[in-house]
Design an enzyme around this catalytic site. Structure first.
Site, mmCIF file in Angstrom:
data_model
loop_
_atom_site.group_PDB
_atom_site.id
_atom_site.type_symbol
_atom_site.label_atom_id
_atom_site.label_comp_id
_atom_site.label_asym_id
_atom_site.label_seq_id
_atom_site.Cartn_x
_atom_site.Cartn_y
_atom_site.Cartn_z
ATOM 1 N N LYS A 36 0.919 -1.012 0.104
ATOM 2 C CA LYS A 36 -0.124 -0.211 -0.024
ATOM 3 C C LYS A 36 0.656 0.985 0.201
ATOM 4 O O LYS A 36 1.888 0.839 0.111
ATOM 5 C CB LYS A 36 -1.147 -0.476 0.832
ATOM 6 C CG LYS A 36 0.150 -0.224 2.472
ATOM 7 C CD LYS A 36 -1.275 -0.573 4.040
ATOM 8 C CE LYS A 36 -0.378 -0.345 5.056
ATOM 9 N NZ LYS A 36 -0.844 -0.731 6.327
ATOM 10 N N ARG A 128 -9.567 -0.673 15.064
ATOM 11 C CA ARG A 128 -9.825 0.117 14.224
ATOM 12 C C ARG A 128 -10.909 -0.873 13.502
ATOM 13 O O ARG A 128 -11.705 -0.051 13.240
ATOM 14 C CB ARG A 128 -7.453 0.040 13.603
ATOM 15 C CG ARG A 128 -7.779 1.315 12.419
ATOM 16 C CD ARG A 128 -5.962 1.272 12.259
ATOM 17 N NE ARG A 128 -5.929 0.200 11.660
ATOM 18 C CZ ARG A 128 -4.616 -0.250 10.995
ATOM 19 N NH1 ARG A 128 -3.409 0.394 11.290
ATOM 20 N NH2 ARG A 128 -4.135 -1.284 10.281
ATOM 21 N N TYR A 244 17.501 29.053 7.186
ATOM 22 C CA TYR A 244 16.813 30.041 8.102
ATOM 23 C C TYR A 244 16.958 29.946 8.968
ATOM 24 O O TYR A 244 17.315 28.740 9.939
ATOM 25 C CB TYR A 244 15.435 29.288 7.842
ATOM 26 C CG TYR A 244 14.616 29.321 6.351
ATOM 27 C CD1 TYR A 244 13.515 30.838 5.500
ATOM 28 C CD2 TYR A 244 14.227 28.242 5.201
ATOM 29 C CE1 TYR A 244 14.008 30.934 4.433
ATOM 30 C CE2 TYR A 244 13.925 28.276 4.347
ATOM 31 C CZ TYR A 244 13.750 29.556 4.385
ATOM 32 O OH TYR A 244 12.773 30.282 2.081
ATOM 33 N N MET A 292 12.350 23.340 2.563
ATOM 34 C CA MET A 292 11.176 23.081 1.743
ATOM 35 C C MET A 292 12.162 21.739 1.081
ATOM 36 O O MET A 292 12.015 20.612 0.781
ATOM 37 C CB MET A 292 10.366 23.740 1.055
ATOM 38 C CG MET A 292 9.362 23.225 0.366
ATOM 39 S SD MET A 292 8.570 24.349 -0.899
ATOM 40 C CE MET A 292 7.484 24.970 0.531
#
Ligand code: PLP
Length: 342
Positions: A36, A128, A244, A292
């Site tokens: 998956k 679940r 940053y 990013m």
């Protein structure tokens, strides 16, 4: 198409060796593969082709869209964990895969459509997906042609009493249901030992180099190797900052490579100041914040130039510990900007 400045090198031999190791640990049980989420980010087609060639027969995806994408492979057996909604029935009845029925409604829907083969998920305490004791008592799955009756362990990666409790409930519920096979264990469940393997195991994470329990250390090897290209090489003078918010200040003149890789590629900000690239035997530290699309790596004293490639340290247990991000999230977060090779 233009070659990307970011690639994921995939080691097919390691993938197959991991599957074989898990198959050995599964004893006489068949060993399948959970593929998956695009094969946990590695590429479901590549994973399925590679493992099918090695002898794996039982493949599992989460949704019918994932199953449809794999139809051209003609896999021996493909199953859909999330069962059948109304919206899925047309595709499901076309026979491209077998549903894992999770609710009384799904079971009724499937029975009403003609009673083709199916699997059934039992809830044994995870709360679940899956049918519970009450559903069985009401006859929810009576009359279905059940291939595999399964349940899923919530805490197999821990030494938790919940594991044997779930196993006990599974055995008790399975006694009341006719099914060809029983299946309980995911990767970590296989490592819990022979009591947990039943007739079919369903590993995902460990196929791809994840190590959810220490029993698998040294048995499972890394499959996914992110490699990023150097876009710029610069000298950062002592006292200047990188990235940053200027979280890293050069203690001395430092040679820095800027790589095309960032949190949009699943290299999340938890790696800020903690990640690394690997060059031969050297560990090259990541400097400052992850951006990013970019990271900065200390390449002082190494012959690394613009256009070169560096391998990122993506040993899953180590990377998870460093970053605080789970091994599952590290794999599935990798995103679509990689050229997936190998
Ligand atoms: C994802 C999944 C697996 C595989 O689990 P891993 O922990 O990745 O080995 C097995 N069974 C079910 C029902 C799943 O959803």
């Amino acid at each position: 198409m233009v070659a990307a400045p970011l690639r994921l090198r995939r080691d097919a031999d390691a993938l197959v060796a991991n599957w074989r190791a898990l198959a050995r640990m599964s004893g006489s049980a068949a060993c399948g593969a959970a593929i998956k989420a695009d094969g946990y980010g590695l590429g479901a087609t590549w994973v399925a082709e590679t493992l099918a060639a090695a002898g794996c027969r039982d493949f599992f995806v989460a949704t019918w869209a994932e199953a449809a994408a794999l139809v051209p492979l003609g896999l021996p057996s493909l199953s859909v964990f999330h069962g059948v909604r109304d919206e899925d029935m047309e595709l499901a009845l076309s026979g491209i895969a077998t549903p894992v029925l999770n609710t009384a409604k799904q079971a009724a829907r499937w029975r009403g459509s003609g009673g083709h083969a199916c699997h059934v998920m039992l809830d044994t305490g995870m709360n679940r997906l899956g049918l519970g004791e009450g559903d069985l008592a009401l006859g929810a799955i009576d009359g279905l042609a059940i291939d595999t009756l399964m349940s899923h362990l919530a805490s197999a990666d821990e030494d938790s009493a919940q594991n044997s409790e779930q196993r006990g409930r599974f055995v008790a519920m399975a006694e009341k249901v006719a099914a060809r096979r029983l299946s309980l264990a995911n990767s970590a469940g296989i490592a819990l030992g022979p009591d947990y393997v039943f007739d079919l195991t369903r590993p995902g994470l460990a196929l791809y180099g994840g190590v959810p329990r220490s029993e698998l250390t040294g048995i499972i090897s890394q499959v996914a190797f992110p490699e990023a290209q150097v876009l710029q090489r610069r000298i950062v003078p002592a006292g200047e900052a990188v990235g940053y918010n200027a979280t890293w200040i050069a203690p001395a003149d430092t040679e820095v490579a800027i790589l095309n890789y960032g949190y949009a590629d699943g290299y999340f900000r938890g790696f800020s100041g903690r990640g690394a690239a690997l060059l031969g035997g050297a560990v090259l530290p990541l400097l400052g914040r992850v951006s990013m699309d970019l990271i900065a790596i200390d390449v002082t004293g190494h012959d690394i130039a613009e256009g070169d490639w560096l391998t990122i340290d993506f040993d899953l247990p180590r990377a998870a510990e460093r970053s605080g991000i789970s091994q599952y999230e590290l794999l599935t977060g990798m995103g679509s900007r990689f050229d997936r090779i190998g």
